[in-house]
Structures are given as C-alpha cells and as structure tokens.
Design an enzyme around this catalytic site. Structure first.
Site, PDB file in Angstrom:
ATOM      1  N   GLU A 208       0.863  -1.185   0.000  1.00 34.57           N
ATOM      2  CA  GLU A 208       0.000   0.000   0.000  1.00 34.57           C
ATOM      3  C   GLU A 208       0.895   1.229   0.000  1.00 34.57           C
ATOM      4  OE1 GLU A 208      -4.034   1.405   2.390  1.00 34.57           O
ATOM      5  OE2 GLU A 208      -2.962  -0.408   2.946  1.00 34.57           O
TER       6      GLU A 208
ATOM      7  N   GLU B 157      -1.472   0.155  13.841  1.00 39.64           N
ATOM      8  CA  GLU B 157      -2.662   0.549  13.082  1.00 39.64           C
ATOM      9  C   GLU B 157      -3.937   0.280  13.877  1.00 39.64           C
ATOM     10  OE1 GLU B 157      -4.575  -0.231   8.641  1.00 39.64           O
ATOM     11  OE2 GLU B 157      -3.087  -1.633   9.440  1.00 39.64           O
TER      12      GLU B 157
END
Length: 812
Positions: free
Chosen positions: A187, A456
C-alpha cells in the site's frame, strides 16, 4: 569537419506543462543505522536478524563468496507465533519485501545496498549466505525524507517517553516524499486521514514546511473539476473520489496548520480558491442529503472492539464544519472579508443542523467517547447541554476503566478536549494506561512485547486477520501534539501565527501536585528565533518512580535543600501498572524492596541504586513472568521533607511575546519569584523585573505578559501536615483541612496493609494513592469509602492481610 548545411534547423516544441518551480520537498536520505540486536538460526541455512526497532529503509549486506552465489533477504515486522523463529510476513499482503543479491566473487568481499527501494521491518530473514553470518553481516539503514528535527520533549515518566519515541520512529518511517500510511505492505500510499491526524504532531517535531507545501500542490493537482479531493494523494490504486470528508479535509487542515505554525500566508493565498471549491462541493452534498446522511466511507476508523463505532456521517459532518470554520479564518487572514462573513454565517447555521441531526438530549448519536469529543472540540454544542455533555464524557471514561474507546479521529481530539475542560489529569490517566486499549499496551502486552512503533489497530496482537494490521502506522501518534500543547504547555494566541504571540500554560494543580509527572521539558523552533521552550518542575512533596529491570534509578527529592524522609512503597516484580494508573501487588510474585531502598536513600537529597535481582531480590517462586508480569518492573513512591516548590523556566524568541501561566500550586497565598526577585506576594504584582510587563490573577494561576528573553519563575508557599488517619475496610474515612485551607498533596495512602509478612507486603499503595488524589486534591475535605469498589479488589491473601485504609495529607 561538419558544414553549416549539415545541421538541422531549430524545431519549435510545446513548453513543459504545469507550473515550473524549484523543488519544495526535501530529498530522501539515510538518517541512522541499526545494528543487529539478536541473530538466530531457526533452521539449517536460514538466519534471522532482529534489529530491535521497526523502521523504514533497507539493509546493507557484507559478504564474500563465489561468483554466482545468490543471497536472499526477506523483511518483516513480526516473527511467527508458533515458536519456529521464522519471520511472519502475512501482514505484508502481496508485497514480496525481498531483495536478492548475486555475488560477483570479489576476493576482497563486497557490500550491497538496494538503494532504489525501501521496506518497513524489524526482522530480516537471510538464506543462501556463503558461510556463517555474524551480527555485523547486516546493518539496517533508517531512511526517510530529510526533514530536520526541530522539536524535543522530555518527561520524567519513562512510559510517556517511550510513547514519544515510538511516535517519532513511526512518523519518520512514513515520510517518503509524501506522508504514507505504512512503510511495509503493498500500500504505502498518501492516505489523507493518517496525514492530517498526525500533522500537528509532525510539525512540532520536525520542519515540515517544505514537505507539506509540496504535498498540498499534489492535492491541487488531484482535485476534480467539481472541487472534490481524493482519499489518497497522489490518487493511485486505493481510495475513492470523492474522498471521505474526514480524509479529504487534509487539504484544508494542513494548509491552515502550515500557516498557523510557520506564519506562511503564501500557502493560503496559493490554495484559497481550490479549498473554496472543495468546501462548496461539501456544501452541495450536504444540501442534497442533510448532515445526518452526509456521504462517508470509513467513520471513526479502527474503533477498538467491543466498542461500536459512531455514525459515519457524524464524523464526516464534524470535518465539514471544521473546514468551513477554518476557511472563514483563512478569508479573514488574507483580507477576503465578504467570504469571511459568508462562511462564518454558514458555520453558525451548520451548528444548528449538526445538533438537530445527532444530539439526543444528553448525548450525541450512540454516546461513545468520539461523539462527545468532536462537537465539544468545535464548541458547537448548545450552551444548555455543555455541562451535561462534559459529565457524560467523563462518566463514559470512568465506566471504561479510564480507557479510551476511540478510533483514529476521536483519539486525536480526546485529550485536547479533556485538557480544554480542565481535566488534563484524566487525559494523563488515559494516556498512561498499560492495558487494552492504550499506547503502552503495545509495548507491555505479551505476544509482541516491546513494540517500537505505533500500531494501526489498538488490538493488533489479537487480530488473526492480517490484511489490515500494520505495526507502523502514524494515525494514533496524534497524541504527540497533546504532549507539546498541554503537558509542556506550549501553544499560541488565537490570532497569532508562527508563535509570534505564544502562550505557555503547563497543566493545572491536579497534575502538578500528583505523584506521577513532576518534570517536563519541551522546545520547538519558530520562524522568529531558534527556540521556544518550556520546562516545569515540581520539587518536594511526594513522587512516584517506575523503572524496568537492568536500569539504574536516580531518586532526587529536591534541588533546594529537602531530603528523602520515607519510601512509602517499593515493589519489584509485579503485574502491569504505572504510576498514574496504579498498580496492585500479588504476593505470589512480589519482592518488597522498600527496606533495601530506604537504607540507600532515606536522609539523603539524592540517591541511586541498581534495578536487578542482585540488588533488590528475586520475585516470588510462583510468578509466570512470560504471561502476566512486566519483566521485573520496579514501582516506588517517596516523600520529601521540603514543601512542594514549582519552577517554570521559559525561553521566548526574539521579536515575540508570551503570556506565561504560572500555577499557584494550590497555595492560598503563594510567593512567586523570577530569578530570585519576588514579583508576586500577598496577591499583588510587584513590578520592576526586566521583560515582565504585566501580571493578572485568574484564580488558580497568575499570568505574566513577557517579551523575548529567558525567565525562571518559582512558586513557593507553606503546607501543614495533618494527623495520620486510619479506618478498617467497609467504613468511610473523612479527610480534611482546617477552615479556609485545601488539601495540597497526599503523603500517605495505603489500603490492604500487611499484618505478618514484611517480605510479602501487600500495600496497594499505587492504585490507592491515585484514587485518593482524584477524590481529595484541592478540596477542603473529602470522604473516602474504604471499600473494594473504591480501590479495586485486593490481591492480598486474606488469612495473612487485613483491609486497612490509612491516609495522611498536607493542607494549605
């Protein structure tokens, strides 16, 4: 020799498109190296290197061997959870994170660095190496955009310092020409929410002016014809157009913050019309659907289970209102007064729409913390509901065991709001929790102990769904801004930019008089001078110390003549806890180190001792240190003979001014000195000190207006020690001061004192002290129930220990 006729004639071609400008963003460079902390061989021919830290960058391989031999390097954040010792790359998704090097066979050896890629990793797994590697075979290079460090912050609390260092490592790992969401998986994109949430933290730690100016130009390039902004910038592969308002608002927010903190009016002028088009796009969307159905995709992303996320449209509407409000301020800054009035009126109108859409009498939406925090931050709640909403937020936090239950957006604003309503003590308690969900949980929990970057997900170690489980994500690092703004107290006047008119306002007496945070220093660079700094320090009174095994503790009671009079509590090898959240002692896994430390420290101004089993003794034989206990942590509280004294030192840059808030430390009639000269006594300002223009009493503080220069303010007063009070469990204890005085700090606080075994003491002093501090500080009297519902259930063995509450306080 060529003739003139041999040359072709000049051809006219179209000029380069776009606007040509000099490079704004700093280059990507190597900043530091990491050496191997541990080298293992989990199976034949496979070697795993642990660099001790999670970071972005690449490896430097030193190797000597036969031509044609290929060495393979794989990168990962984790090891497999099956004791195999191999790396776990499952959370990298499709990213290979693999470098291969084929030897040329140089007999002198060769060195390889893959300079055209980067990875996010802590562990490297190597195969194909010719021979047996050593720890020096691989060196890790931490690589990121060359933003210079411009801020620093220090706490006397190791847990807070650890959170700060994890924030810094996470932030730098995600500055790669654009602000990325993560450095490791497939990503690594410029997700706009991660960037805007961490921007104020980044600005206080690094010189981000050029970096963000460049990224705002990419925002401009990515803007759609209808004014929409995308979720990711540059817009490739991931995200949507139009972007979720909570994401795409990064365009407006970061533009404002670059102006606010760097004084850069040019960035507003450059992007004004484009931001206006973005806000008009949101206005059109809200007119079509109403705020209650405003489009959104993500909401308060990664809210910690089992908390149910709030309405996605509430979060999107908050950012829409925030954008409109800040845009009206931008219009005022550059003299667009018609726009200023138009968008300010729009903001005021939208506040009514927001409350109509989401307010349910005494709470917003589903009543989770985020729903209270966002409207309270913008102060858009009805005036009649403010006190009720503040109580609702505090009750929610209390019911959550003083844990947060916020996702990435609520977390950014939770502590800021708590400080704004005068409850920095509650915010500090939240921030220093060590159990889920919390920042310290990430480096105290057991499966992946010792996290060195911000996760995260709050529960990353419990998720067995690796597709979205980065261990290096900047969004939750937004708390770093609160460190500077409210713990160090560095902020600026609402109409100031570039810190030309700063405000130095450290925490209130609820924090200053507690036993946890006694020393904080922070500095930031400003456009007006090399440094703006604030350091506050509280000497005397009671202090709490926490330390990990194999460290050296230096206990300094007072720099002005006081000595250590007692060690009220000292426990070595016990469950998770912290000075702020409290700690409970399990006699099955505890060594009472109090007498050892008393012998080393009592009667001295300063002492030091080693934290290890040789110095303090071994914990009990029934400890399961791998499962339940924090690797031989030491906690202690000590009392000093001197009265509490508060010192605030500040440096104000040239050509600027500041309002410096000096806390009275709960003294009824404090004396305030500046470099030894009395400037406040008997409730009156005494003028004459250079650089200090005026002084104003605002209740708990005196505010001094000062010019550029260096100042040191010292607050002192007189306390009276009250008698020691004691009661048995099940009753109540009334603790108080004479009429006209208040409780200034707690000297003794014990619940569950020992009757028989000195070596297995079970004084739950940690949790007890903080409960009593919250109940009693700054009050004339308080009533303390001596019950488990007040202090928590005891780990004491009932047949050996009584349940006795003992409290002694100082009054002023």
């Amino acid at each position: 020799k060529r003739q003139d006729s041999d040359w072709s004639k000049v051809s006219f071609v179209p000029p380069p498109g776009g606007v040509i400008s000099s490079q704004l963003q700093p280059p990507i460079v190597e900043h530091q190296t990491y050496t191997t902390r541990k080298l293992t061989q989990p199976k034949n021919g496979t070697y795993v290197f642990d660099f001790g830290y999670n970071f972005s960058g690449w490896l430097e391989l030193s190797v000597k061997g036969t031509r044609g031999v290929t060495v393979v390097l794989e990168h990962a954040e984790l090891l497999q959870d099956n004791d195999s010792g191999l790396i776990d790359a499952s959370n990298l998704r499709t990213a290979q994170a693999m470098d291969t090097y084929t030897l040329k066979g140089d007999p002198m050896g060769e060195v390889y660095q893959p300079r055209f890629t980067y990875h996010g990793f802590r562990f490297a797994q190597m195969t194909g190496f010719p021979g047996i590697p050593t720890p020096e075979t691989l060196i890790g290079h931490h690589v990121y955009s060359d933003v210079q460090s411009t801020g620093s912050i220090y706490f006397n609390v190791p847990l807070l310092q650890r959170i700060q260092s994890n924030i810094i490592r996470t932030q730098t790992s995600n500055l790669m020409s654009v602000p990325t969401d993560c450095p490791q998986r497939d990503e690594r994109l410029g997700w706009t929410a991660d960037a805007q949430l961490s921007a104020e933290e980044a600005i206080h730690n690094f010189d981000m002016g050029g970096f963000y100016n460049h990224w705002m130009l990419l925002m401009l390039d990515n803007q759609g014809p209808n004014g929409s902004i995308t979720d990711t910038v540059p817009f490739v592969r991931w995200g949507s157009r139009p972007g979720d308002p909570a994401w795409a608002s990064a365009y407006n927010l970061i533009t404002w913050w670059v102006y606010k903190y760097y004084g850069d009016v040019g960035i507003i002028q450059k992007h004004y019309e484009s931001i206006k088009r973005w806000i008009n796009f949101l206005t059109l969307q809200s007119q079509e659907t109403g705020l209650e159905n405003l489009y959104c995709y993500y909401g308060d992303w990664v809210t910690p289970p089992p908390t149910q996320p709030c309405n996605c449209s509430l979060v999107a509407s908050f950012y829409y209102l925030y954008d409109v409000y800040l845009f009206s301020k931008m219009a005022y800054v550059i003299g667009r007064l018609d726009d200023y009035k138009t968008y300010l009126n729009l903001f005021e109108s939208l506040t009514f729409d927001f409350n109509d859409a989401f307010l349910n009498k005494d709470h917003y939406d589903n009543g989770v913390q985020t729903t209270y925090v966002l409207p309270l931050f913008l102060e858009i709640e009805p005036s009649w509901a403010r006190d009720t909403l503040i109580s609702g937020l505090l009750n929610n936090i209390s019911a959550s065991g003083y844990h947060l239950n916020t996702g990435i957006h609520g977390t950014k604003y939770l502590n800021l709001v708590l400080s704004d309503i005068g409850r920095t003590d509650v915010a500090l308690r939240l921030t220093t929790q060590v159990t889920y969900p919390s920042w310290a949980y990430e480096f105290y929990q057991t499966r992946e102990a010792d996290a060195t970057t911000v996760w995260e997900n709050w529960n990353a170690n419990l998720i067995f769904f690796p597709i979205m489980n980065s261990r290096n994500h900047p969004a939750f690092g937004s708390v770093g801004y609160w460190f500077y703004r409210n713990l160090a107290g560095i902020t600026q006047h609402p109409d100031s930019s570039g810190y030309r008119y700063s405000i130095i306002a450290p925490p209130d007496a609820n924090v200053l008089l507690s036993s946890l945070l006694t020393d904080t220093f922070a500095s930031v660079a400003t456009p007006y001078g090399p440094i703006l700094s604030s350091r506050w320090y509280r000497s005397g009174g009671v202090r709490c110390v926490e330390a990990m095994n194999d460290t050296v503790v230096e206990l300094s009671c007072d720099t002005q003549g006081g000595v250590i009079t007692s060690i009220d509590f000292a426990s070595y090898g016990q469950p998770f806890g912290s000075c702020q959240s409290g700690y409970n002692v399990n006699p099955r896994c505890h060594f009472d180190a109090r007498k050892i430390i008393e012998n080393a420290c009592v009667g001295k101004v300063k002492c030091s001792f080693d934290v290890n089993t040789d110095a303090l003794g071994a914990p009990g034989p029934f400890c399961d240190l791998n499962a339940n206990f924090s690797r031989f942590s030491l906690y202690l509280t000590a009392t000093c003979s001197a009265q509490p004294t508060y010192s605030l030192s500040v440096v104000i840059p040239v050509n600027t001014m500041s309002d410096v808030h000096v806390n009275k430390l709960a003294y009824a009639n404090p004396t305030i000195r500046a470099y030894g000269t009395i400037i406040w006594a008997n409730g009156t300002y005494i003028p004459g000190s250079q650089g200090i223009f005026t002084a104003k009493d605002i209740g708990s503080e005196v505010v001094f207006n000062v010019g550029s220069g260096t100042y040191n303010f010292v607050v002192s007063g007189t306390n009276s020690l009250m008698p020691l009070l004691e009661t048995k469990a099940g009753s109540t204890l009334t603790v108080g001061c004479p009429v006209g005085q208040i409780i200034t700090f707690i000297k003794t606080a014990e619940f569950g004192t020992h009757d028989i075994f000195d070596t297995h003491a079970c004084r739950e002093t940690g949790s007890c002290r903080h409960v009593i501090e919250r109940l009693c500080l700054r009050k004339n009297y308080c009533v303390v129930p001596a019950t488990e519902s007040t202090f928590g259930s005891s780990h004491c063995l009932e047949k050996h220990f009584s349940k006795t509450l003992r409290v002694q306080v100082y009054c002023s």
